[in-house]
Design a protein around this motif. Structure first.
Motif, mmCIF file in Angstrom:
data_model
loop_
_atom_site.group_PDB
_atom_site.id
_atom_site.type_symbol
_atom_site.label_atom_id
_atom_site.label_comp_id
_atom_site.label_asym_id
_atom_site.label_seq_id
_atom_site.Cartn_x
_atom_site.Cartn_y
_atom_site.Cartn_z
ATOM 1 N N SER A 106 -1.699 -10.426 -2.383
ATOM 2 C CA SER A 106 -2.449 -10.240 -1.130
ATOM 3 C C SER A 106 -2.000 -8.966 -0.414
ATOM 4 O O SER A 106 -2.584 -8.575 0.596
ATOM 5 C CB SER A 106 -2.254 -11.455 -0.229
ATOM 6 O OG SER A 106 -0.895 -11.556 0.113
ATOM 7 N N GLN A 107 -0.977 -8.292 -0.910
ATOM 8 C CA GLN A 107 -0.555 -7.019 -0.309
ATOM 9 C C GLN A 107 -1.453 -5.861 -0.733
ATOM 10 O O GLN A 107 -1.317 -4.754 -0.233
ATOM 11 C CB GLN A 107 0.885 -6.703 -0.734
ATOM 12 C CG GLN A 107 1.902 -7.718 -0.247
ATOM 13 C CD GLN A 107 3.312 -7.348 -0.645
ATOM 14 O OE1 GLN A 107 3.531 -6.681 -1.649
ATOM 15 N NE2 GLN A 107 4.281 -7.793 0.138
ATOM 16 N N VAL A 108 -2.336 -6.127 -1.690
ATOM 17 C CA VAL A 108 -3.173 -5.064 -2.252
ATOM 18 C C VAL A 108 -4.644 -5.385 -1.977
ATOM 19 O O VAL A 108 -5.090 -6.480 -2.287
ATOM 20 C CB VAL A 108 -2.929 -4.959 -3.773
ATOM 21 C CG1 VAL A 108 -3.801 -3.881 -4.397
ATOM 22 C CG2 VAL A 108 -1.450 -4.698 -4.065
ATOM 23 N N PRO A 109 -5.382 -4.426 -1.392
ATOM 24 C CA PRO A 109 -6.798 -4.699 -1.065
ATOM 25 C C PRO A 109 -7.715 -4.550 -2.282
ATOM 26 O O PRO A 109 -8.477 -3.607 -2.374
ATOM 27 C CB PRO A 109 -7.119 -3.645 0.003
ATOM 28 C CG PRO A 109 -6.207 -2.489 -0.309
ATOM 29 C CD PRO A 109 -4.953 -3.105 -0.907
ATOM 30 N N TRP A 110 -7.624 -5.491 -3.197
ATOM 31 C CA TRP A 110 -8.391 -5.424 -4.445
ATOM 32 C C TRP A 110 -9.871 -5.261 -4.188
ATOM 33 O O TRP A 110 -10.407 -5.771 -3.202
ATOM 34 C CB TRP A 110 -8.167 -6.688 -5.283
ATOM 35 C CG TRP A 110 -6.726 -6.962 -5.590
ATOM 36 C CD1 TRP A 110 -5.950 -7.941 -5.039
ATOM 37 C CD2 TRP A 110 -5.880 -6.242 -6.490
ATOM 38 N NE1 TRP A 110 -4.670 -7.879 -5.536
ATOM 39 C CE2 TRP A 110 -4.596 -6.846 -6.427
ATOM 40 C CE3 TRP A 110 -6.058 -5.148 -7.338
ATOM 41 C CZ2 TRP A 110 -3.515 -6.386 -7.185
ATOM 42 C CZ3 TRP A 110 -4.984 -4.709 -8.080
ATOM 43 C CH2 TRP A 110 -3.740 -5.314 -8.006
ATOM 44 N N LYS A 111 -10.526 -4.597 -5.125
ATOM 45 C CA LYS A 111 -11.985 -4.395 -5.018
ATOM 46 C C LYS A 111 -12.694 -5.703 -5.276
ATOM 47 O O LYS A 111 -12.397 -6.399 -6.215
ATOM 48 C CB LYS A 111 -12.437 -3.363 -6.052
ATOM 49 C CG LYS A 111 -11.914 -1.976 -5.805
ATOM 50 C CD LYS A 111 -12.715 -1.263 -4.762
ATOM 51 C CE LYS A 111 -11.765 -0.675 -3.709
ATOM 52 N NZ LYS A 111 -12.417 -0.047 -2.606
ATOM 53 N N ARG B 175 -0.960 1.461 -2.578
ATOM 54 C CA ARG B 175 -1.639 0.164 -2.613
ATOM 55 C C ARG B 175 -3.162 0.330 -2.719
ATOM 56 O O ARG B 175 -3.830 -0.494 -3.336
ATOM 57 C CB ARG B 175 -1.257 -0.720 -1.423
ATOM 58 C CG ARG B 175 -1.711 -0.207 -0.071
ATOM 59 C CD ARG B 175 -1.045 -0.967 1.053
ATOM 60 N NE ARG B 175 -1.736 -2.205 1.383
ATOM 61 C CZ ARG B 175 -2.761 -2.291 2.229
ATOM 62 N NH1 ARG B 175 -3.208 -1.213 2.846
ATOM 63 N NH2 ARG B 175 -3.336 -3.448 2.475
ATOM 64 N N ILE B 176 -3.667 1.433 -2.173
ATOM 65 C CA ILE B 176 -5.100 1.701 -2.272
ATOM 66 C C ILE B 176 -5.452 2.098 -3.709
ATOM 67 O O ILE B 176 -6.436 1.635 -4.295
ATOM 68 C CB ILE B 176 -5.523 2.848 -1.321
ATOM 69 C CG1 ILE B 176 -5.099 2.552 0.119
ATOM 70 C CG2 ILE B 176 -7.028 3.120 -1.415
ATOM 71 C CD1 ILE B 176 -5.803 1.387 0.752
ATOM 72 N N ASP C 139 1.507 3.073 1.384
ATOM 73 C CA ASP C 139 0.157 2.915 1.933
ATOM 74 C C ASP C 139 -0.904 3.589 1.079
ATOM 75 O O ASP C 139 -2.044 3.135 1.029
ATOM 76 C CB ASP C 139 0.085 3.471 3.366
ATOM 77 C CG ASP C 139 0.738 2.505 4.345
ATOM 78 O OD1 ASP C 139 0.818 1.297 4.018
ATOM 79 O OD2 ASP C 139 1.198 2.964 5.415
ATOM 80 N N ARG D 74 -2.897 -11.232 -8.448
ATOM 81 C CA ARG D 74 -3.695 -10.606 -7.391
ATOM 82 C C ARG D 74 -2.976 -10.720 -6.057
ATOM 83 O O ARG D 74 -3.343 -11.503 -5.194
ATOM 84 C CB ARG D 74 -5.078 -11.241 -7.335
ATOM 85 C CG ARG D 74 -5.822 -10.971 -8.610
ATOM 86 C CD ARG D 74 -7.279 -11.351 -8.563
ATOM 87 N NE ARG D 74 -7.933 -10.634 -9.644
ATOM 88 C CZ ARG D 74 -8.615 -9.507 -9.486
ATOM 89 N NH1 ARG D 74 -8.764 -8.970 -8.289
ATOM 90 N NH2 ARG D 74 -9.150 -8.919 -10.528
ATOM 91 N N ALA E 111 -5.308 -0.902 -5.904
ATOM 92 C CA ALA E 111 -6.490 -1.755 -5.713
ATOM 93 C C ALA E 111 -7.641 -1.276 -6.599
ATOM 94 O O ALA E 111 -8.290 -2.064 -7.289
ATOM 95 C CB ALA E 111 -6.901 -1.752 -4.243
ATOM 96 N N GLN E 112 -7.871 0.030 -6.596
ATOM 97 C CA GLN E 112 -8.909 0.627 -7.450
ATOM 98 C C GLN E 112 -8.601 0.381 -8.923
ATOM 99 O O GLN E 112 -9.481 0.086 -9.723
ATOM 100 C CB GLN E 112 -8.948 2.156 -7.265
ATOM 101 C CG GLN E 112 -9.274 2.623 -5.885
ATOM 102 C CD GLN E 112 -10.781 2.732 -5.675
ATOM 103 O OE1 GLN E 112 -11.526 2.560 -6.623
ATOM 104 N NE2 GLN E 112 -11.191 2.986 -4.451
#
Ligand code: TNX
Length: 486
Positions: free
Chosen positions: A481-486, A460-461, A457, A479, A464-465
């Motif tokens: 979808s499991q990663v909250p890309w910027k 993945r943040i 958890d 890219r 994303a950064q």
């Protein structure tokens, strides 16, 4: 904003920022060569970003630390070990301290990631180069943090290989395993058997042009890696996966007839004729030349998926040849059946059965295909790659522990981890990028960061950064979808 991969052992954020200005210099404290090389590496990164040359000065004495970046291995605590470092960034100075040169270099990779992502862009942009105040203490979990590139199924140029090595360095990975030979191609000139490269290197999977490295080109790769504290581990796969060699010299074959070059993707059909004198001569010559090109301790002799009847005796023999050249042997899991010396290493990939009896007093590199084979598709929609070991999404790639994969092994007999990019379906640099990223940073973190400090958890943040940095590096990444890309 502090966002690092692999996650360091401890991070204590401070107050304020250090700003790099045209008057900032890099101070090499004791002036030894390794400090200088690390300093030059940093200077060239900064220069690419700022457009002005960043000066390096040796000797700290007269120059004050004020406003400058200091690299030092003087008075460092030996607790930092071979690869650890301590990084201090304050408003008025930055210092990277290590006990050994490799640690200093890894500290600089951390410094790189503390700088804005734009430093990774080759285009001069005059971004404001700020480093957040912080104290970082860091050292790796495993000594072996590897990545494999298969240049046999598809050939890749020296330039392309260097780019792969550059990525490894950024994530503090320190073993570059280059899969030099297989059914589809032989990629290194062996002077005593020149047709291996001249004939056996002439094609590749799908029938393209292929290619091979001259020994000078190969040495250039080795030196390039060495400057980045990465050891090259060459693999000459045998007795199976040898069609390119068999096609180059008829006398290596059971029936004395050279087969045609192979450009398909089947495995497990080729084998050297083990009992022939010419085969022994071939092995002794090839291993001798490869060893002479290899400053590292290890030579990988493959040993996977071989149909040979006399397999165990063969591996025992090859081990004796490697040993006679003052190197240690690494073999794929199957080789665990042979009488391995305690200095030899097994690279686990797929065959749990072979290990049940055999973990005692053995050393392992962990490369479970279902976790670290970067030629596996991310999911059913991935166009490139294969799926025989399953799909490997970013979370699957990250969320496992090398020390609890096989019964009977523990932290003590695991040297570390190695991710592998097999290239049957991978033809171009953008293909390599897409399958390698963003899985590679996760493998680096598994190998570097203590298991108890890693959490998906949180990772993945950070990933994303980190995506912004990958974009600046010009990497064509998946890219997920499991990663909250910027
Ligand atoms: C298995 S890993 C192989 C390779 C293939 C790979 C494809 C290993 C020891 N053998 O030869 O390229 O699968 O995923």
């Amino acid at each position: 904003m502090i966002n690092l991969i692999p996650l360091p052992d401890s991070i204590m954020p401070g107050k304020g920022v250090f700003t790099i200005t045209p008057s900032t210099i890099i101070i090499i404290d004791s002036g030894i060569n390794a400090e200088l090389e690390s300093g030059q590496f940093l200077a060239s990164k900064l220069q690419d970003a700022t457009g002005y040359p960043v000066r390096i000065r040796t000797a700290l004495d007269e120059q004050s630390m004020q406003g400058n970046i200091v690299l030092t291995i003087r008075d460092a605590d030996h607790i930092l070990g071979e690869e650890g470092y301590e990084l201090t960034a304050a408003e008025n100075f930055v210092q990277v301290k290590a006990y050994r040169p490799a640690g200093l270099f890894w500290g600089i990779q951390t410094l790189r990631q503390l700088l804005p992502p734009a430093v990774e862009n080759q285009v001069v942009h005059r971004a404001r180069l700020e480093i957040p105040a912080v104290v970082i203490m860091d050292y790796p979990r495993f000594a072996w943090r590897g990545a494999l590139l298969d240049v046999a199924r598809h050939f890749f140029s020296v330039q392309e290989v260097k780019r792969f090595i550059d990525w490894m360095a950024l994530y503090k990975m320190n073993r570059f395993h280059i899969h030099l030979t297989d059914d589809q191609g032989w990629r290194i000139m062996i002077h005593s058997w020149p047709n291996l490269a001249l004939h056996g290197g002439r094609t590749q999977t799908g029938g393209g042009q292929g290619g091979y490295y001259t020994q000078a080109e190969y040495s250039e790769i080795v030196m390039y890696a060495q400057k980045r504290h990465i050891i090259v581990v060459p693999e000459i796969d045998m007795p199976g996966h040898t069609n390119a060699a068999l096609a180059s010299y008829a006398e290596l074959n059971y029936n004395g007839i050279a087969p045609l070059p192979y450009t398909g993707i089947e495995v497990g059909f080729s084998t050297l004729c083990i009992e022939k004198k010419s085969t022994k001569k071939f092995i002794e010559d090839v291993i001798r030349e490869i060893c002479s090109l290899t400053p590292g301790q290890y030579i990988h002799i493959g040993g996977d998926e071989a149909p040979a009847a006399d397999y165990i005796r063969f591996i025992d023999y090859v081990q004796s040849v490697v040993h006679a050249n003052d190197k240690h042997l690494i073999g794929w899991g199957e080789a665990a059946q042979a009488h391995l010396l305690s200095s030899s290493v097994i690279q686990y990939w797929n065959d749990r059965k072979a290990f049940v009896m055999n973990t005692q007093n053995k050393k392992f590199i962990m490369s479970p295909a279902s976790k670290v084979y970067m030629d596996m598709k991310y999911d059913s929609s991935t166009l490139l790659g294969q799926d025989w070991a399953g799909y490997i999404e970013i979370r699957d790639a990250y969320n496992w522990d090398p020390a609890s994969e096989i019964a009977g092994t523990s932290e003590n007999n695991i040297l570390g981890l190695e991710a592998a990019l097999w290239t049957e379906t991978i033809r171009t640099m953008p293909d390599i990028e897409y399958m390698t990223f963003p899985r590679l940073p996760g493998y680096a973190e598994i190998a570097w960061t203590q298991q108890s400090k890693r959490k998906w958890d949180d990772y993945r943040i950070r990933l994303a950064q980190h995506g912004t940095r990958l974009t600046e590096m010009g990497i064509n990444f998946y890219r997920s979808s499991q990663v909250p890309w910027k």
